[in-house]
Design a protein around this motif. Structure first.
Motif, mmCIF file in Angstrom:
data_model
loop_
_atom_site.group_PDB
_atom_site.id
_atom_site.type_symbol
_atom_site.label_atom_id
_atom_site.label_comp_id
_atom_site.label_asym_id
_atom_site.label_seq_id
_atom_site.Cartn_x
_atom_site.Cartn_y
_atom_site.Cartn_z
ATOM 1 N N LEU A 297 2.039 -11.630 -30.261
ATOM 2 C CA LEU A 297 3.097 -11.832 -29.275
ATOM 3 C C LEU A 297 4.431 -11.929 -29.996
ATOM 4 C CD1 LEU A 297 1.519 -14.565 -26.939
ATOM 5 C CD2 LEU A 297 1.222 -12.068 -26.892
ATOM 6 N N LEU A 298 5.421 -11.206 -29.472
ATOM 7 C CA LEU A 298 6.782 -11.348 -29.973
ATOM 8 C C LEU A 298 7.340 -12.665 -29.442
ATOM 9 C CD1 LEU A 298 8.091 -7.699 -29.413
ATOM 10 C CD2 LEU A 298 7.097 -8.702 -31.479
ATOM 11 N N PRO A 299 8.392 -13.186 -30.079
ATOM 12 C CA PRO A 299 8.949 -14.450 -29.584
ATOM 13 C C PRO A 299 9.446 -14.293 -28.147
ATOM 14 C CG PRO A 299 10.119 -13.677 -31.567
ATOM 15 C CD PRO A 299 9.098 -12.659 -31.255
ATOM 16 N N PRO A 300 9.457 -15.401 -27.379
ATOM 17 C CA PRO A 300 9.954 -15.334 -25.996
ATOM 18 C C PRO A 300 11.376 -14.766 -25.971
ATOM 19 C CG PRO A 300 9.015 -17.504 -26.466
ATOM 20 C CD PRO A 300 9.043 -16.754 -27.762
ATOM 21 N N ARG A 301 11.674 -14.031 -24.953
ATOM 22 C CA ARG A 301 13.005 -13.443 -24.716
ATOM 23 C C ARG A 301 13.400 -12.347 -25.709
ATOM 24 N NH1 ARG A 301 13.015 -18.421 -23.251
ATOM 25 N NH2 ARG A 301 13.605 -19.195 -25.299
ATOM 26 N N CYS A 302 12.467 -11.952 -26.560
ATOM 27 C CA CYS A 302 12.740 -10.824 -27.453
ATOM 28 C C CYS A 302 12.545 -9.535 -26.641
ATOM 29 C CB CYS A 302 11.745 -10.904 -28.610
ATOM 30 S SG CYS A 302 11.835 -9.566 -29.761
ATOM 31 N N ASP A 303 13.387 -8.538 -26.853
ATOM 32 C CA ASP A 303 13.304 -7.283 -26.090
ATOM 33 C C ASP A 303 12.239 -6.382 -26.734
ATOM 34 O OD1 ASP A 303 13.623 -4.754 -25.039
ATOM 35 O OD2 ASP A 303 15.828 -4.843 -25.029
ATOM 36 N N ALA A 306 13.017 -2.666 -27.262
ATOM 37 C CA ALA A 306 13.968 -2.421 -28.359
ATOM 38 C C ALA A 306 13.264 -2.550 -29.717
ATOM 39 C CB ALA A 306 15.139 -3.401 -28.261
ATOM 40 N N VAL A 307 12.389 -3.540 -29.840
ATOM 41 C CA VAL A 307 11.644 -3.709 -31.097
ATOM 42 C C VAL A 307 10.786 -2.466 -31.359
ATOM 43 C CG1 VAL A 307 9.789 -5.028 -32.224
ATOM 44 C CG2 VAL A 307 11.628 -6.226 -31.012
ATOM 45 N N MET A 308 10.115 -2.006 -30.318
ATOM 46 C CA MET A 308 9.243 -0.837 -30.495
ATOM 47 C C MET A 308 10.061 0.413 -30.835
ATOM 48 S SD MET A 308 6.399 -1.646 -27.575
ATOM 49 C CE MET A 308 5.614 -0.076 -27.796
ATOM 50 N N ARG A 309 11.249 0.528 -30.253
ATOM 51 C CA ARG A 309 12.115 1.676 -30.587
ATOM 52 C C ARG A 309 12.576 1.619 -32.038
ATOM 53 N NH1 ARG A 309 14.374 1.096 -25.396
ATOM 54 N NH2 ARG A 309 16.051 -0.162 -26.277
ATOM 55 N N ARG A 310 12.908 0.428 -32.497
ATOM 56 C CA ARG A 310 13.348 0.306 -33.897
ATOM 57 C C ARG A 310 12.210 0.645 -34.852
ATOM 58 N NH1 ARG A 310 16.918 -3.614 -31.798
ATOM 59 N NH2 ARG A 310 19.023 -2.886 -32.308
ATOM 60 N N LEU A 311 11.018 0.198 -34.514
ATOM 61 C CA LEU A 311 9.872 0.527 -35.370
ATOM 62 C C LEU A 311 9.597 2.033 -35.331
ATOM 63 C CD1 LEU A 311 7.691 -2.561 -34.520
ATOM 64 C CD2 LEU A 311 8.473 -1.955 -36.802
ATOM 65 N N ALA A 312 9.734 2.637 -34.163
ATOM 66 C CA ALA A 312 9.514 4.090 -34.050
ATOM 67 C C ALA A 312 10.505 4.835 -34.937
ATOM 68 C CB ALA A 312 9.636 4.536 -32.596
ATOM 69 N N VAL A 365 5.013 -2.179 -42.572
ATOM 70 C CA VAL A 365 5.036 -2.496 -41.138
ATOM 71 C C VAL A 365 5.599 -3.903 -40.931
ATOM 72 C CG1 VAL A 365 3.656 -2.844 -39.044
ATOM 73 C CG2 VAL A 365 3.077 -0.965 -40.613
ATOM 74 N N CYS A 366 5.144 -4.840 -41.735
ATOM 75 C CA CYS A 366 5.574 -6.241 -41.559
ATOM 76 C C CYS A 366 7.078 -6.385 -41.793
ATOM 77 C CB CYS A 366 4.799 -7.154 -42.506
ATOM 78 S SG CYS A 366 3.043 -7.247 -42.100
ATOM 79 N N GLU A 367 7.570 -5.765 -42.854
ATOM 80 C CA GLU A 367 9.010 -5.853 -43.129
ATOM 81 C C GLU A 367 9.812 -5.238 -41.993
ATOM 82 O OE1 GLU A 367 9.523 -4.083 -47.040
ATOM 83 O OE2 GLU A 367 8.094 -5.569 -47.835
ATOM 84 N N ALA A 368 9.359 -4.083 -41.517
ATOM 85 C CA ALA A 368 10.081 -3.403 -40.435
ATOM 86 C C ALA A 368 10.026 -4.233 -39.149
ATOM 87 C CB ALA A 368 9.489 -2.018 -40.209
ATOM 88 N N LEU A 369 8.889 -4.883 -38.911
ATOM 89 C CA LEU A 369 8.751 -5.691 -37.700
ATOM 90 C C LEU A 369 9.691 -6.891 -37.732
ATOM 91 C CD1 LEU A 369 7.249 -6.389 -35.032
ATOM 92 C CD2 LEU A 369 5.548 -7.591 -36.426
ATOM 93 N N VAL A 370 9.688 -7.593 -38.853
ATOM 94 C CA VAL A 370 10.557 -8.767 -38.987
ATOM 95 C C VAL A 370 12.021 -8.359 -38.803
ATOM 96 C CG1 VAL A 370 11.404 -10.484 -40.650
ATOM 97 C CG2 VAL A 370 8.933 -10.071 -40.414
ATOM 98 N N GLU A 371 12.380 -7.230 -39.405
ATOM 99 C CA GLU A 371 13.746 -6.734 -39.307
ATOM 100 C C GLU A 371 14.090 -6.335 -37.850
ATOM 101 O OE1 GLU A 371 16.125 -6.988 -41.358
ATOM 102 O OE2 GLU A 371 17.410 -5.947 -39.913
ATOM 103 N N ALA A 372 13.133 -5.665 -37.211
ATOM 104 C CA ALA A 372 13.372 -5.176 -35.843
ATOM 105 C C ALA A 372 13.552 -6.357 -34.881
ATOM 106 C CB ALA A 372 12.212 -4.305 -35.380
ATOM 107 N N VAL A 373 12.783 -7.434 -35.105
ATOM 108 C CA VAL A 373 12.892 -8.592 -34.218
ATOM 109 C C VAL A 373 14.217 -9.324 -34.473
ATOM 110 C CG1 VAL A 373 11.910 -10.877 -33.715
ATOM 111 C CG2 VAL A 373 10.415 -8.879 -33.866
ATOM 112 N N ARG A 374 14.602 -9.387 -35.729
ATOM 113 C CA ARG A 374 15.880 -10.031 -36.070
ATOM 114 C C ARG A 374 17.044 -9.282 -35.394
ATOM 115 N NH1 ARG A 374 15.890 -9.948 -41.869
ATOM 116 N NH2 ARG A 374 14.498 -11.743 -41.832
ATOM 117 N N ALA A 375 16.940 -7.959 -35.354
ATOM 118 C CA ALA A 375 18.043 -7.139 -34.809
ATOM 119 C C ALA A 375 18.019 -7.053 -33.277
ATOM 120 C CB ALA A 375 17.952 -5.741 -35.412
ATOM 121 N N SER A 376 16.908 -7.457 -32.643
ATOM 122 C CA SER A 376 16.787 -7.214 -31.196
ATOM 123 C C SER A 376 17.216 -8.407 -30.355
ATOM 124 C CB SER A 376 15.348 -6.848 -30.845
ATOM 125 O OG SER A 376 14.999 -5.678 -31.515
#
Ligand SMILES: *Cc1c(COP(=O)(O)O)cnc(C)c1O
Length: 376
Positions: A297-303, A306-312, A365-376
Motif C-alpha cells: 500500500l502506498l501512503p494515504p493521500r499519495c496519488d 502519478a506514482v505509477m506514471r513516474r515508474l513507467a 525498482v525500490c529506488e524508483a518507487l521511493v523517489e516516485a512517492v517523494r515526488a507525488s
C-alpha cells in the motif's frame, strides 16, 4: 506523457510486472508432445502433470482444466448450487472468483477482508451467514494464506462447503499443509503470470473421490467414461491440452527453484523498503508464502496514478491491486460498504515479481518507487 514525469530513458531495461521463466524442460516436453501428435486433451503429459501436481499439494484427487476461471466454475458446479444459494466471498479479489459464483447459479455475498493480511476475515464470515448460505470461498491473494483453521472449523460447525481459490498460492501453505488440501474443492490457475504456467491452464482438486469423478465427467461434456457419446450429466468442454500439460510438467519440476527465487526477491523488497512509508501484506506465523506478486500500500493521500506514471517513465511496470468486485457495474452493490477492502483497493500496487528478476533490478525498482512517492 506530459505530466511532469521524467523522460523515458530507453537505455534502461524494461522491467515488467511478470514474465514466465521457461528455461527448464518446458520446450523439450512441448516439442515431444507436438511430435507425438498427441496435441489434444489426452496424452502422457496430462497424466504426468496431474501426478506431479498432486504430489506437490499432497492430495490424490486432481484434474487439469483449460484455465483457472473454468476451474472455479467446475468446482462450484460440482457443489450443485441451487438458484439463490449464497456463497461468501471477499469483494477484494480477482473478478473470476465472483463471476463464477453467478455462472454456477449462486449469489455472491461480499465479505470484508482483514486490514493486516488483506484476506477474508474469519471474524466477519459468521455475520454474513444466512439460511441460504451454501459455501465460503477463501481466496489466498498474492500468495498469502487465509486462516484455514478457523474457516474450516466454522464451515464444519455451520454445515457449509469450502471452495479454496488457490490461483495465486501454489507453493503456499498453512501450518505446513499446502493450500488446496484444506477444502472440499479447490482450484489453481496456470495463466502466464502465475507461479507455474501452462500458457492458459488450471487445476481442480477434490477432497473425495466421488467429487473428483463428478468433476472429471463434467469437464468432458458429461460423458459416461464407460460409454462414448452417452452423456450422464450436464457438462462442459473444460479440458486441458497435452501441449499445455507438457509446459506445465517442465514448470512444476522447477517449482522449488522458482519459489526460492521469488522468496529471495520478496525478502529483498521488504529489506530495502523497511523504514519507508509503505505497508506490506502482513505475514502470519502459520503461513509459508509463495510470494506470488509483491504488493504494497502506498501512503494515504499519495496519488497512485502519478506514482505509477513516474515508474513507467523509469521503464518499470506496476499495476494497481484488484478493484473491489462490489464496485463493478455487473456486481454493483451500492448498499454494501467494505471500508478496509476499499482502502486497500485504492492504495495498493503490485511490483515486478518474476523469478528471473535480479537483486540489482529489485534495488532499481525500490529506488524508483521511493523517489516516485517523494515526488507525488
Ligand atoms: C488468475 C486468477 C484466477 C483465474 O485464473 P485464469 O487462469 O486467469 O482464468 C482466479 N482467481 C484468482 C484469485 C486469480 O488470481
Amino acid at each position: 506523457m506530459n505530466d511532469g514525469a521524467p523522460c523515458s530513458d530507453t537505455a534502461l531495461t524494461f522491467l515488467p510486472v511478470y514474465q514466465p521463466d521457461l528455461s527448464g524442460n518446458e520446450r523439450r516436453y512441448l516439442l515431444e508432445a507436438f511430435d507425438s501428435t498427441w496435441i489434444s486433451s489426452r496424452g502422457k503429459f496430462l497424466d504426468r502433470f496431474e501426478a506431479a501436481f498432486a504430489s506437490v499439494v499432497g492430495t490424490p484427487h486432481v484434474t487439469a482444466v483449460c484455465n483457472g476461471t473454468v476451474a472455479l466454475h467446475l468446482a462450484l458446479h460440482a457443489l450443485g448450487l441451487r438458484p439463490g444459494d449464497e456463497v461468501i466471498v471477499p469483494s477484494f479479489t480477482y473478478i473470476a472468483s465472483v463471476n463464477t459464483i453467478v455462472q454456477a447459479g449462486g449469489v455472491p455475498v461480499f465479505a470484508e477482508v482483514a486490514a493486516d493480511d488483506w484476506l477474508l476475515d474469519p471474524e466477519v464470515i459468521s455475520a454474513r451467514i444466512t439460511p441460504r448460505t451454501r459455501a465460503v470461498m477463501p481466496v489466498h491473494l498474492y500468495g498469502a494464506v487465509c486462516d484455514m483453521d478457523r474457516i474450516s472449523a466454522m464451515a464444519r460447525d455451520r454445515g457449509l462447503a469450502v471452495v479454496e481459490d488457490c490461483a495465486e498460492a501454489l507453493g503456499s501453505s498453512w501450518r505446513g499443509r499446502h493450500v488446496g488440501s484444506w477444502s472440499d474443492v479447490a482450484t489453481f490457475s496456470f495463466f502466464g503470470n502465475k507461479t507455474v504456467t501452462t500458457g492458459e491452464g488450471g487445476m481442480v482438486l477434490a477432497r473425495d473421490a466421488e467429487i473428483l469423478r463428478r468433476l472429471q465427467i463434467a469437464k468432458g461434456q458429461g460423458m459416461d467414461p464407460e460409454r462414448r457419446y452417452w452423456h450422464v450429466a450436464m457438462g462442459f468442454n473444460y479440458r486441458m491440452t497435452n501441449l499445455a500439460a507438457a509446459i506445465g510438467l517442465g514448470q512444476i519440476e522447477r517449482l522449488e527453484d522458482i519459489l526460492a527465487r521469488k522468496r529471495a526477491i520478496a525478502a529483498r523488497y521488504r529489506d530495502n523498503l523497511a523504514g519507508h512509508p509503505f505497508t506490506f501484506q502482513a505475514r502470519k506465523p502459520e503461513v509459508t508464502n509463495s510470494e506470488w506478486l509483491i504488493s504494497l500500500l502506498l501512503p494515504p493521500r499519495c496519488d497512485r496514478d502519478a506514482v505509477m506514471r513516474r515508474l513507467a517513465a523509469a521503464r518499470i511496470e506496476t499495476r494497481p491491486v484488484f478493484y473491489c468486485a462490489h464496485h463493478m457495474p455487473h456486481h454493483a452493490r451500492p448498499d454494501v460498504s467494505l471500508p478496509v477492502s476499499e482502502d486497500i483497493a485504492a492504495r495498493g500496487i503490485s511490483l515486478p515479481s518474476y523469478p528471473s528478476l535480479s537483486m540489482a533490478e529489485v534495488d532499481r525498482v525500490c529506488e524508483a518507487l521511493v523517489e516516485a512517492v517523494r515526488a507525488s
